[in-house]
Design an enzyme around this catalytic site. Sequence first.
Site, short mmCIF file in Angstrom:
data_model
loop_
_atom_site.label_atom_id
_atom_site.label_comp_id
_atom_site.label_asym_id
_atom_site.label_seq_id
_atom_site.Cartn_x
_atom_site.Cartn_y
_atom_site.Cartn_z
N SER A 177 0.83 -1.21 0.00
CA SER A 177 0.00 0.00 0.00
C SER A 177 0.86 1.25 0.00
CB SER A 177 -0.94 0.01 1.21
OG SER A 177 -0.23 -0.27 2.41
N ASP A 229 5.10 -7.18 2.80
CA ASP A 229 4.38 -7.69 1.63
C ASP A 229 5.33 -8.12 0.53
OD1 ASP A 229 1.65 -7.75 2.07
OD2 ASP A 229 1.33 -5.66 1.49
N LYS A 237 3.95 -11.48 3.76
CA LYS A 237 2.54 -11.67 3.42
C LYS A 237 2.42 -11.74 1.90
CE LYS A 237 -0.58 -8.31 3.83
NZ LYS A 237 -1.06 -8.19 2.41
N GLU A 273 -9.70 -9.28 3.79
CA GLU A 273 -9.95 -7.90 3.37
C GLU A 273 -11.20 -7.80 2.50
OE1 GLU A 273 -7.87 -4.06 1.15
OE2 GLU A 273 -6.68 -5.86 1.51
#
Length: 276
Positions: free
Chosen positions: A45, A83, A113, A182
Amino acid sequence: MKNTTETFKNSKFKKEKLVMLTAYDYSTAKIIDSCDINGILVGDSLGMVCLGYENTLSVTMEDMIHHTKAVVRGAKSTLIVADLPFMSYQTSVYDAVFNAGRLVKEAGATAIKLEGGALVCDRIKAIVDAQIPVMGHIGLTPQSVNAFGGFKIQGKNISKAKELIEDAKKIEAAGAFAITLEGIPEKLAKIITESITIPTIGIGAGKHCDGQILVYQDMLGMFSDLAPKFVKRYGNIGDDMKEAFNSYAKEVREGTFPDEAHSFKIDQSIIDEITK
């Protein structure tokens, strides 16, 4: 006490909610580390909130390593998950293990992740076999934004809901220590959470998950134009920053900053001598 992957797994049995936030730099990580937060996600993100991209697809391994290194320097007791960015693991099992290893060896992350369900379980198993802890991520997976046709809530029909439940079970079987849920309906997230023995971390998935995560800029109200429905604002930092920046600019232009209290002194005799 230092948070670990075992801390996360045990929390589910103790019925203790896990709390995570994103961070992308040393200063933010240091502040989070001083708070009652279990884990930091160095999320891809960062492409949107730090680098200004429209989505996460342009984020590179070099971006992730750079930002993860900074976070690791700032956080000493918080579990740090990084990530795997788009196309760093989709291409092959080898690439998945290699790039996961880079995030641990070069950047200092404790765990990684990656997004996806059954299709990435061979990657998850291989990474776990390499002794690297893995957090799964299903539901609205941002790296699939083009395949989804946008950022859309997932699991709203019978087949997709059943698929997500099976994905969660397969991710657990592959060896993941936790799963991010999510953008899925609250009741579906509850079923998934109760169907597996590893903790679920929700973001836009309701209150029944074993923990929650938010992008810190969202929950602090840093951007007025980025406000997902699931985000509760715990501050208005964006407005506070604007007020501070404008006050600074005003005082500079008025000549009231810096004043005597914010300036250094020198003995007048020295000034007299050098200005003769």
